[in-house]
Scaffold this motif. Structure first.
Motif: not given
Length: 797
Positions: A631, A635, A633, A308-309, A302-303, A320, A299-300, A305
């Protein structure tokens, strides 16, 4: 015994002597030393000299060599003897390859004189010429082709026989001074992983392999450092030392019971080649369904998964990673262990157990070798393996890893200084043969041409230095022979070599190269764990016969091209070495002054952080230290790849997916047929570094060129160990000796890559060169060599 070698003055004098010889148009007889110094040297100094040098082939080792010289001959080879040999201040001891270097240096089969082709290209028919004629011919053809076709027709193929930082790049320096050359991107070694991982992490990065000391569990996908990088400068040594200190459990996943599996692993899991990503998908299924994933990390950091991300462009589409794994995605197939077992041939129970071990071991280090990515679906596989440390939150910590291949601490790496190449057009390294054969058909969207929509200039001139990729190491060798022998296509080829390789037979002018041990060199470590080092090599002997250094030859060509002053800037090779070295100090490398380093010839420094950890800063503060992805993050879902998949022109069987998931191979097991029922995979092994060291007799005897075949497959074909067998597919046919062994799984055969091609009268390779069987169809994203995606049939020859 003395500890002096060729002095700087002696080396400069010797290279100057050769240049003067060339300027005078002189030549020497085969049994004469062109310098006339051998006898004089023996009379002046009949004691041994010990000269520092390095093995600088491309095994990712770069090990120290201490060459004992007498009468201008290397007669004994030792290796690094400095330091206290503790891990982190260890000796860079050479393996059997480096220690056999004197047999290469002193081989009677080494090229001795410049030659020109007198028969059909590839026929191996050459005639000795003077250096004057060689230089004049090269300069004349270079000028003609530049004038007729422009600098985009000039190409420097991939070659890794000499990895010293101060040598090969003088060729592009000369080209840049004459308008530039056609660029290339990627390599034959790691193009797929190098291309794929930046979409996931922003760059390709890994923990140093010595950091395994901090791991509880180590899972190696196709990693075999114990067999191909077994020296003190290589990953095999670091793996051994780290395991002895850390005692981590090791699991090796490989179709072959490799030396790494045999000597380092607690468990070997054989897997059908090209299906590693399917295994990862199923491991992910167990991790997700049994709540073994690190939800906070996902959640913190990654994009993609879960929903929600997901990025806005892909929301609401069940696109996803989690949706794909659990069967909610477009294919509506849950990636269960049962599903993967059918693909990978790994028992369902083994997959479930492996997933639980990975999910509960803290920390867990996941590494991959370069074999799994060197396939037709290699980009997808490379990213997929990285999902295991991502799902379990093992990225950015000691004892974990990114899932990439290993890395290490570096002191300094530099190269020959030069201006930017004026030519912006690039092709993939693997596509050069097509750029000769049908250049105007190569486009940006279909073939990865960069800098323009379509290649409009064919390759007409090639500088091939210390490389065997024109044929032997390229793949589809029979086709390469056909294209290269037509000198109306590529009109001129210059080759520098030490032996008459199969690639060298395609030279128009063939030049005898001085080896790195016969000239000053700068060698930097590669993937060397917790200790960086550099080796400054000296010329152990004068080049014999009419062999010359690359720089001295290029200087003469530059003079003919009217750019000698700009090319040399008045410097000799030793001065360039010092300039390159000092540039690294100016860039902040922790190196001692040049004079001090030259005196010791080897500089070592332990990693001040102990072990490097990839993305440690990102893990500690992702806001302040974002990744270089769009991003910032990790990805897991890549919008960039989604766009590429939607716009590039791909064959139906070539897959680029925005998610790091399994894609069946183009040419993989699903394409097996009655004519080619077996998968074949190559591997790097002890006897060669790619095709380097191939002609060394003691290495051949200690490391036989054999194809491994499982007893079940051998019995049905009546094959026994020692039989000469014929291995064939649509690309070609090669012969080699069979070894019947359960060390390779049923349905798969394997052979060491890099054996020298030896074409028979009917075109059959008698040398056991596996690249005879490799397809020329590149992988979809990197446009790279699918060297291990091979289908074959085997029969007694």
């Amino acid at each position: 015994m003395t500890e002096t070698c060729m002095s700087r003055r002696s080396f400069v004098k010797s290279t100057s002597a050769l240049a003067a010889l060339a300027a005078a148009g002189g030549s020497v007889l085969a049994n004469q030393n062109p310098f006339g110094v051998t006898e004089a040297r023996a009379a002046e100094n009949d004691q041994d000299t010990v000269c520092w040098s390095a093995c600088s082939t491309n095994c990712e080792g770069r090990c120290a060599l201490r060459l004992h010289v007498k009468d201008n001959e290397v007669y004994w080879v030792e290796t690094d003897n400095t330091g206290n040999d503790e891990f982190g201040n260890h000796q860079i001891r050479a393996c059997q390859r480096g220690r056999s270097i004197r047999r290469w240096l002193n081989s009677p089969d080494r090229l001795q004189y410049p030659m020109k082709r007198v028969g059909e290209r590839g026929s191996g028919q050459f005639e000795r010429i003077s250096w004057d004629e060689a230089i004049d011919t090269i300069a004349s053809e270079y000028k003609r082709i530049l004038s007729e076709y422009g600098p985009e027709s000039i190409f420097i193929p991939y070659g890794t026989g000499v990895q010293a930082c101060n040598i090969a790049d003088f060729i592009p320096r000369l080209c840049v001074l004459n308008g530039g050359y056609l660029n290339r991107y990627g390599t034959y070694s790691s193009a797929q992983i190098a291309k794929a991982l930046p979409y996931l992490y922003g760059k390709r990065a890994a923990n140093s392999n010595s950091d395994i000391v901090n791991a509880e569990l180590v899972v190696l996908f196709g990693e075999n450092a114990a067999e191909n990088r077994m020296s003190g400068g290589g990953a095999g040594y670091h793996l051994m030392e780290a395991l002895e200190r850390g005692h981590a459990k090791v699991i090796v996943i490989d179709p072959r019971y490799s030396d790494s599996a045999a000597t380092r692993a607690d468990e070997w899991i054989p897997i059908r080649p090209g299906t590693d990503a399917a295994l990862v998908d199923a491991l992910a299924y167990v991790l997700i369904t049994e709540d073994l994933v690190d939800e906070e990390f996902l959640a913190t950091y990654c994009i993609g998964y879960d929903e929600s991300t997901m990025p806005e462009s892909a929301k609401g589409k069940n696109a996803s990673y989690k949706d794909y794994i659990l069967g909610n995605g477009a294919d509506k197939t849950a990636k269960t262990p049962a599903w993967a077992s059918e693909i990978t041939r790994i028992p369902q129970e083994t997959i479930e157990r492996l997933a639980r071990e990975i999910g509960t071991a803290k920390p867990c280090a996941i590494y991959q070798g370069k074999g799994p990515q060197r396939r037709s679906n290699g980009e997808q596989t490379a990213r997929a393996i990285c999902m295991l440390p991502i799902l379990t939150g093992n990225v950015g910590i000691n004892g974990g890893n990114t899932g990439s291949d290993h890395d290490g601490y570096y002191l300094a790496w530099a190269s020959v200084p030069m201006e930017d190449n004026p030519v912006e057009t690039s092709i993939s390294t693997f596509n050069w043969l097509n750029a000769i054969d049908h250049p105007t058909e190569l486009t940006a969207l279909a073939d990865g041409v960069k800098g323009k929509d379509r290649l409009d200039v064919p390759i007409k001139f090639m500088w091939n230095y210390a490389g065997n990729c024109l044929t032997n190491q390229h793949g589809e060798i029979d086709r390469a022979h056909e294209i290269l022998k037509d000198d109306t296509k590529c009109e001129f080829i210059v080759v520098w070599e030490t032996f008459m390789t199969d690639s060298a037979k395609y030279a128009d002018i063939l030049l005898p190269d001085a080896m790195p041990q016969e000239q000053p060199t700068y060698n930097s470590n590669d993937y060397a764990g917790n200790m960086g080092y550099v080796i400054l090599g000296e010329a152990a002997t004068e080049p014999k016969f009419e062999r010359r250094t690359l720089y001295s030859v290029l200087t003469d060509i530059a003079e003919k091209m009217g750019c000698k002053e700009a090319f040399t800037e008045g410097h000799d090779e030793m001065e360039w070495l010092e300039i390159i070295y000092n540039s690294m100090i100016e860039d902040g490398s922790p190196l001692p002054p040049f004079a001090e380093a030259w005196k010791s010839h080897i500089v070592k420094k332990a990693d001040p952080d102990g072990h490097s950890v990839a993305f440690k800063d990102f893990r500690e503060d992702p806001i302040a230290n974002p990744l270089k992805t769009p991003s910032g993050k990790i990805e897991i879902y890549s919008e960039e790849l989604a766009e590429i998949a939607g716009t590039w022109e791909l064959d139906e069987a070539d897959i680029i997916d925005p998610l790091p998931v399994y894609a069946p191979e183009n040419g993989g097991y699903l394409n097996a047929s009655e004519a080619t029922p077996l998968q074949m995979t190559g591997y790097h092994f002890k006897g060669r570094t790619h095709s380097c060291y191939a002609p060394i007799d003691v290495l051949q005897q200690a490391n036989r060129q054999q194809v491994w075949i499982n007893p079940a497959d051998a019995e049905s074909r009546g094959i026994q160990t020692g039989d000469r067998v014929k291995i064939t597919n649509a690309q070609g046919t090669t012969h080699m000796e069979a070894r019947v062994t359960p060390r390779v799984m049923p349905g798969v055969v394997a052979a060491g890559q890099g054996a020298w091609y030896k074409g028979g009268a009917d075109g059959t390779d008698e040398g056991g060169c596996i690249n005879t069987l490799v397809s020329g169809h590149p992988s979809p994203l990197a446009k790279a060599n699918p060297s291990h995606t091979i289908l074959v049939e085997i029969a007694k020859a």
